[in-house]
Scaffold this motif. Structure first.
Motif, mmCIF file in Angstrom:
data_model
loop_
_atom_site.group_PDB
_atom_site.id
_atom_site.type_symbol
_atom_site.label_atom_id
_atom_site.label_comp_id
_atom_site.label_asym_id
_atom_site.label_seq_id
_atom_site.Cartn_x
_atom_site.Cartn_y
_atom_site.Cartn_z
ATOM 1 N N GLN A 74 0.806 -1.228 0.000
ATOM 2 C CA GLN A 74 0.000 0.000 0.000
ATOM 3 C C GLN A 74 0.841 1.282 0.000
ATOM 4 O OE1 GLN A 74 -2.721 -0.800 3.399
ATOM 5 N NE2 GLN A 74 -4.287 -1.069 1.820
ATOM 6 N N GLN A 113 1.394 4.690 1.610
ATOM 7 C CA GLN A 113 1.064 5.250 2.921
ATOM 8 C C GLN A 113 1.635 6.660 3.062
ATOM 9 O OE1 GLN A 113 2.557 2.341 5.811
ATOM 10 N NE2 GLN A 113 2.212 0.763 4.274
ATOM 11 N N GLU A 123 -0.464 10.709 8.639
ATOM 12 C CA GLU A 123 -1.863 10.969 9.023
ATOM 13 C C GLU A 123 -2.151 12.467 9.096
ATOM 14 O OE1 GLU A 123 -3.058 7.147 11.829
ATOM 15 O OE2 GLU A 123 -1.952 8.833 12.676
ATOM 16 N N GLU A 149 8.842 2.278 7.165
ATOM 17 C CA GLU A 149 7.818 3.147 7.789
ATOM 18 C C GLU A 149 8.423 4.340 8.522
ATOM 19 O OE1 GLU A 149 8.368 -0.046 8.518
ATOM 20 O OE2 GLU A 149 8.979 -0.078 10.611
ATOM 21 N N VAL A 180 1.349 -4.238 4.228
ATOM 22 C CA VAL A 180 0.492 -4.032 5.395
ATOM 23 C C VAL A 180 -0.292 -5.318 5.633
ATOM 24 C CG1 VAL A 180 -1.428 -2.713 6.360
ATOM 25 C CG2 VAL A 180 0.246 -1.572 4.882
ATOM 26 N N MET A 193 1.986 0.448 10.456
ATOM 27 C CA MET A 193 1.597 1.691 9.781
ATOM 28 C C MET A 193 1.038 2.691 10.793
ATOM 29 S SD MET A 193 -1.040 1.846 6.592
ATOM 30 C CE MET A 193 -2.453 1.096 7.383
ATOM 31 N N LEU A 236 1.064 6.692 10.051
ATOM 32 C CA LEU A 236 0.773 6.705 8.612
ATOM 33 C C LEU A 236 -0.606 6.115 8.348
ATOM 34 C CD1 LEU A 236 4.209 5.187 7.493
ATOM 35 C CD2 LEU A 236 3.569 7.594 7.335
ATOM 36 N N TYR A 237 -1.172 6.412 7.184
ATOM 37 C CA TYR A 237 -2.378 5.705 6.753
ATOM 38 C C TYR A 237 -2.313 5.453 5.254
ATOM 39 C CZ TYR A 237 -4.787 9.843 4.809
ATOM 40 O OH TYR A 237 -5.146 10.919 4.052
ATOM 41 N N ALA A 238 -3.083 4.432 4.833
ATOM 42 C CA ALA A 238 -2.985 4.002 3.426
ATOM 43 C C ALA A 238 -3.950 4.799 2.564
ATOM 44 C CB ALA A 238 -3.312 2.512 3.333
#
Ligand code: ATP
Ligand code: PRP
Length: 282
Positions: free
Chosen positions: A87, A89, A92, A143, A158, A164, A169-171
């Protein structure tokens, strides 16, 4: 075969296939004791190369590694474990919400080929043509890259999402859904052995997918009951001493087992027994 995350499941799969071996600690090679094959334990990322060059006839690794390596092998069988996603990422608390916003930025990954291919498509250029986006290779702990200012986004695997999340982080997109696959050389040294191993692995996978369900039932209810448990070809129906009753035996999908048992019981079946299948050829 693989040393890390996939190792235990690989070994279980081989055991289930009756491919027996003794591996001395720290040795990367083990001779199979009941088939004329040698097992070699390699890092997941190296397996496609060994199989692609025909040095090993077959291999087990993540399909992510196979696609990243760009080797010419047959992707023969999904082994249905080691499932995760590759993914994109982003932080956030950052300003990126779509992959398009990352064009021209720096992306850090261990999967530079797959990342580059993704941005080639996104930027609308021919494969191999220069792209605006910069793709940087990092071998591990990818990461950490955004927090350390090495990249604006990362592309990484992931599974649970915990790594993550812990990295803040976010995808925002998925490049690939992956799982462990059996790969086969285009020129295996012993094709007949490859065939044997493939059909043994298929047997183990089918055995994992199904359970065997046995029950007794009033003969009058058979048409309805057999709709629930038709078996793969047909259910086995045997007469009981009590002529009004029959015994039924059928393979059912493991994932529907609970529901099927409930419905069988509601229709008057009794003595419903479910058995594990340790191996099969179907
Ligand atoms: N959470 C996960 N993180 C990374 N890879 C995963 C995950 N879950 C499944 N996999 C699969 O496992 C493969 C990596 O295997 P592994 O980490 O065992 O590599 P290795 O290099 O053989 O071992 P090690 O990293 O311990 O040296 C990935 O390519 C992917 O297909
Ligand atoms: O979604 P999760 O369940 O948290 O798993 C994903 C993490 O696991 C892998 O790293 P690994 O532990 O193999 O170490 P690495 O970062 O050194 O590759 C992968 O690169 C992610 O960082």
């Amino acid at each position: 075969m693989d040393l890390g995350r996939l190792y235990e499941k690989c070994v279980n799969l081989l055991k289930g296939s009756d491919i027996q071996f003794n591996r001395s600690s720290r040795l990367d090679i083990a001779l199979c004791t009941n088939l004329p094959i040698a097992l070699i334990f390699l890092p997941a990322a190296d397996i496609p190369t060994f199989v692609g060059e025909g040095r090993c006839s077959i291999g087990i690794t993540g399909v992510d590694q196979v696609k990243e390596s760009d080797v010419d092998v047959e992707i023969a069988m999904d082994l249905l474990f080691g499932k995760c996603k590759l993914q994109i990422q982003v932080p956030e608390n950052g300003s990126y919400q779509t992959p398009q916003q990352l064009v021209g930025k720096t992306i850090v990954s261990s999967f530079t080929r797959l990342t580059t291919q993704f941005f080639e498509k996104l930027e609308g250029v021919e494969p191999g043509s220069p792209i605006k986006t910069k793709v940087k290779f990092v071998g591990g702990s990818v990461e950490a890259s955004c927090a350390l200012g090495v990249g604006d986004a990362i592309v990484d695997l992931v599974e649970s999402g915990e790594t993550m999340k812990a990295a803040g982080l976010y995808a925002i997109d998925t490049i690939l859904d992956t799982s462990a696959h059996l790969i086969v050389s285009k020129n295996p040294s012993h094709p007949e052995l490859v065939k044997v191993i493939k059909s043994r692995l298929e047997g183990v996978l089918a055995a994992q997918k199904y359970v065997l369900c046995n029950y007794n039932a009033p003969r009058s209810m058979l048409p309805k009951l057999l709709k629930l448990t038709p078996g793969r070809r047909a259910a086995t129906v045997s007469p009981l001493d009590d002529g009004e009753w029959v015994a039924v035996s059928a393979m059912v999908e493991r994932k529907s087992m609970g529901q099927i048992m409930d419905q069988l019981q509601d229709l008057g079946a009794s003595d419903i027994l479910v058995f594990e299948i340790s191996n099969c050829r179907v």
